[in-house]
Design a protein around this motif. Structure first.
Motif, short mmCIF file in Angstrom:
data_model
loop_
_atom_site.label_atom_id
_atom_site.label_comp_id
_atom_site.label_asym_id
_atom_site.label_seq_id
_atom_site.Cartn_x
_atom_site.Cartn_y
_atom_site.Cartn_z
N PRO A 59 50.70 47.81 28.00
CA PRO A 59 51.18 48.93 28.81
C PRO A 59 50.43 48.99 30.14
O PRO A 59 49.52 48.19 30.39
N ASP A 60 50.83 49.92 30.99
CA ASP A 60 50.21 50.05 32.30
C ASP A 60 48.69 50.06 32.19
O ASP A 60 48.11 50.70 31.31
N LEU A 61 48.06 49.33 33.10
CA LEU A 61 46.61 49.17 33.09
C LEU A 61 45.98 50.11 34.10
O LEU A 61 46.54 50.35 35.18
N ASP A 62 44.80 50.62 33.78
CA ASP A 62 44.11 51.46 34.75
C ASP A 62 43.43 50.59 35.80
O ASP A 62 43.44 49.36 35.71
N GLU A 63 42.85 51.21 36.82
CA GLU A 63 42.28 50.44 37.94
C GLU A 63 41.17 49.51 37.49
O GLU A 63 41.06 48.39 37.98
N ALA A 64 40.34 49.96 36.57
CA ALA A 64 39.24 49.12 36.11
C ALA A 64 39.77 47.89 35.37
O ALA A 64 39.27 46.77 35.56
N GLN A 65 40.81 48.07 34.55
CA GLN A 65 41.39 46.92 33.84
C GLN A 65 42.07 45.96 34.82
O GLN A 65 41.96 44.74 34.68
N GLN A 66 42.74 46.51 35.82
CA GLN A 66 43.37 45.64 36.82
C GLN A 66 42.33 44.83 37.56
O GLN A 66 42.53 43.63 37.82
N ALA A 67 41.22 45.45 37.92
CA ALA A 67 40.16 44.73 38.63
C ALA A 67 39.57 43.64 37.76
O ALA A 67 39.30 42.52 38.22
N GLU A 68 39.40 43.93 36.47
CA GLU A 68 38.85 42.95 35.54
C GLU A 68 39.79 41.77 35.37
O GLU A 68 39.36 40.61 35.37
N ILE A 69 41.07 42.07 35.23
CA ILE A 69 42.06 41.00 35.06
C ILE A 69 42.19 40.18 36.34
O ILE A 69 42.31 38.95 36.30
N THR A 70 42.17 40.85 37.48
CA THR A 70 42.25 40.13 38.75
C THR A 70 41.11 39.13 38.87
O THR A 70 41.32 37.97 39.27
N GLU A 71 39.91 39.54 38.52
CA GLU A 71 38.76 38.63 38.59
C GLU A 71 38.94 37.45 37.64
O GLU A 71 38.66 36.30 38.00
N HIS A 72 39.42 37.74 36.42
CA HIS A 72 39.64 36.66 35.44
C HIS A 72 40.69 35.68 35.95
O HIS A 72 40.48 34.46 35.90
N LEU A 73 41.82 36.20 36.43
CA LEU A 73 42.90 35.33 36.88
C LEU A 73 42.49 34.54 38.12
O LEU A 73 42.81 33.34 38.23
N ARG A 74 41.80 35.18 39.03
CA ARG A 74 41.39 34.48 40.26
C ARG A 74 40.50 33.29 39.91
O ARG A 74 40.68 32.19 40.44
N ALA A 75 39.55 33.49 39.00
CA ALA A 75 38.67 32.39 38.61
C ALA A 75 39.46 31.27 37.94
O ALA A 75 39.20 30.08 38.18
N ALA A 76 40.44 31.65 37.12
CA ALA A 76 41.24 30.63 36.43
C ALA A 76 42.10 29.84 37.41
O ALA A 76 42.24 28.62 37.29
N PHE A 77 42.69 30.52 38.40
CA PHE A 77 43.49 29.81 39.40
C PHE A 77 42.62 28.89 40.24
O PHE A 77 43.02 27.75 40.55
N VAL A 78 41.44 29.34 40.63
CA VAL A 78 40.55 28.49 41.42
C VAL A 78 40.21 27.23 40.64
O VAL A 78 40.22 26.12 41.19
N GLN A 79 39.91 27.37 39.35
CA GLN A 79 39.60 26.20 38.53
C GLN A 79 40.76 25.22 38.52
O GLN A 79 40.57 24.00 38.63
N ARG A 80 41.97 25.74 38.37
CA ARG A 80 43.12 24.85 38.29
C ARG A 80 43.41 24.17 39.62
O ARG A 80 43.77 22.99 39.66
N TYR A 81 43.27 24.89 40.70
CA TYR A 81 43.47 24.25 42.00
C TYR A 81 42.39 23.19 42.26
O TYR A 81 42.70 22.08 42.73
N LEU A 82 41.16 23.52 41.96
CA LEU A 82 40.10 22.54 42.18
C LEU A 82 40.26 21.34 41.25
O LEU A 82 39.99 20.21 41.63
N GLY A 83 40.71 21.59 40.02
CA GLY A 83 40.93 20.49 39.10
C GLY A 83 42.04 19.56 39.59
O GLY A 83 41.93 18.34 39.49
N ALA A 84 43.11 20.14 40.14
CA ALA A 84 44.24 19.33 40.61
C ALA A 84 43.94 18.66 41.94
O ALA A 84 44.33 17.51 42.17
N MET A 85 43.26 19.37 42.85
CA MET A 85 43.05 18.86 44.20
C MET A 85 41.74 18.10 44.35
O MET A 85 41.55 17.39 45.35
N GLY A 86 40.85 18.28 43.39
CA GLY A 86 39.52 17.69 43.53
C GLY A 86 39.41 16.25 43.10
O GLY A 86 38.32 15.67 43.17
N SER A 87 40.52 15.65 42.66
CA SER A 87 40.45 14.25 42.24
C SER A 87 40.28 13.34 43.45
O SER A 87 40.70 13.67 44.56
#
Length: 471
Positions: A159-187
């Motif tokens: 269900p709808d997330l509060d601001e603290a949960q959104q910030a926590e998820i944003t940090e988690h997702l951002r780190a995961a996307f960075v890993q995937r971009y670096l993994g794909a582009m870093g070869s």
């Protein structure tokens, strides 16, 4: 999971052509606290601009231009040659689907990036002026893993997330996307090529998540869905355009950024790519911002190339969709069909886009470049003065589906389609092949000699095809 690099780049991006000069941006990723040296280009030194900090790496950009007399640019102790004269004979590479849905970051790099290495050797033999990347440059499907609030996405949407949960998820997702971009582009294979050949990219669903926009609306419109899209867009701008939100108005056709469609004029060539994801819903591919960009396009070149991340010319799908709705075990694949232009949910828009291609065809030959399906194929619509080519090169890193799948799809394609009267769509085998769809990893090479273009597919096992003239 392989460790991702703490430094990568430079990655080169096409910014435009004007007054005989090639405008470029170079993205570098360095550990926090490090500053890249200036770029040496055309007898000048250009300092880097910090774009943003991303935890264990910081993104920097150099903006510069090169004239036809320049042979490239320097950064630190390295010199990178670049094809700077775009007025004569020209070579362009096209690739898509750089990854896989599951376990992509655990694959052996030499296997995963084998076709990138082959593309690099092709460039070393005869340089490319541009690398068109047609969607799914990363596979972010597993970015939601590892956090209790996102683990079950998209089947389980909290269900709808509060601001603290959104910030926590944003940090988690951002780190995961960075890993995937670096993994794909870093070869090494990708990095070597992209330091020398500027890219123009358009995104597709896996750059966000599998089926984005074709998933049920209560998933994508939820707080979690919108948070995921916001992070994916932020990372797409950064890693695929060396850009931030501040750059959107100058890089894309819609200054408000509702659609991230783009268009560029090169000498004798018009390139454009509609954004088929930002505005997508289960019953529409684009909203008015996207359509305005397409319908206002007035190409100046002798040839028009459109990048449609999802193939524009394809087989009839309405019968298959009807069958799927009656068989519960395969209803899970409905979203995959909803992604297609040919879906009965998008038929009106499909015809609208085909009519736009015919409008452009009155001005110049039109070639559609597509990916997404993890196969190589080609199609035609119309004949003679209305002939439009579609070239599909999909799966530079994604392993090919079974041969039986390719044969079954080829049988379906034999039904043909004529959504516009007297403009029949036909799916053809690649030059030198018998099957309509080739289940091999591949990329595409487009070459102009004089004013004439031709296309060659490079297949992992079968090798290069005979050239296909594009007239």
């Amino acid at each position: 999971m392989h460790p991702f690099p703490d430094r990568a780049g430079p990655f080169l991006y096409f910014r435009g052509w004007g007054d005989g000069r090639l405008a470029l941006a170079a993205l570098s990723l360095l550990p926090p606290g490090e500053t890249p040296p200036p770029v040496q280009a055309g007898g000048r030194e250009i300092a880097a601009v910090k774009l943003r900090e991303l935890g264990e790496v910081t993104a920097w950009r150099h903006d510069f231009d090169l004239g036809p007399q320049d042979d490239g640019y320097g950064l630190g102790d390295s010199h990178y040659p670049v094809q700077t004269d775009l007025t004569g004979d020209l070579r362009i590479a096209f690739a898509s689907c750089n990854g896989e849905e599951n376990g992509d970051m655990d694959r052996a790099p030499e296997e995963r990036n084998a076709m990138w290495e082959r593309l690099g050797r092709n460039h070393d033999h005869a340089p490319f002026a541009l690398l068109l990347q047609g969607g799914d440059q990363i596979y972010a499907d597993e970015a939601t893993h590892g956090h209790p609030l996102t683990e079950g996405w998209p089947g389980e949407t909290p269900p709808d997330l509060d601001e603290a949960q959104q910030a926590e998820i944003t940090e988690h997702l951002r780190a995961a996307f960075v890993q995937r971009y670096l993994g794909a582009m870093g070869s090494q294979a990708y990095g070597w090529l992209s330091a020398r050949v500027p890219s123009l990219c358009v995104w597709d669903d896996h750059d966000i998540c599998d089926g984005w926009g074709s998933l049920p609306r209560d998933h994508t419109s939820s707080t979690l869905g919108q948070t995921l899209f916001r992070v994916a867009r932020e990372m797409y701008l950064l890693f695929q355009h060396a850009a931030t939100e501040d750059d959107v108005a100058t890089l894309f056709l819609d200054p408000q950024g509702r659609s991230l469609s783009w268009a560029h004029e090169l000498p004798g060539l018009t390139l454009f790519a509609p954004d088929l994801r930002s505005e997508r819903g289960r019953r529409h591919v684009m909203r008015e911002a996207g359509w305005q960009s397409v319908e206002a396009l007035e190409p100046q070149g002798d040839h028009v190339m459109m990048v449609s991340s999802v193939p524009l010319l394809g087989p009839r799908l309405s019968l298959l969709e009807g069958v799927m709705l009656m068989i519960p075990k395969i209803q899970q694949y409905e979203d995959d069909l909803r992604d297609q232009w040919q879906s009965r949910a998008h038929r009106t828009e499909w015809v609208r886009m085909l009519k736009q291609m015919l409008r452009l065809r009155k001005k110049a030959p039109v070639t559609v470049l597509s990916g997404e399906i993890h196969l190589a194929t080609r199609a035609e619509m119309g004949r003679g003065p209305t002939l439009i080519h579609q070239l599909v090169a999909s799966g530079i890193a994604h392993r090919a589906p079974p041969q039986a799948f390719a044969r079954s799809l080829g049988t379906l394609a034999g039904l043909g389609a004529s959504p516009i009267p007297d403009q029949k769509i036909r799916i053809h085998p690649l030059p030198g092949q018998k099957q309509r769809y080739m289940a091999e990893r591949n990329f595409l090479v487009l070459a102009r000699t004089g004013r004439d273009w031709q296309a060659v597919w490079h297949l992992e096992d079968s090798g290069p095809t005979p050239a296909l003239p594009l007239t």
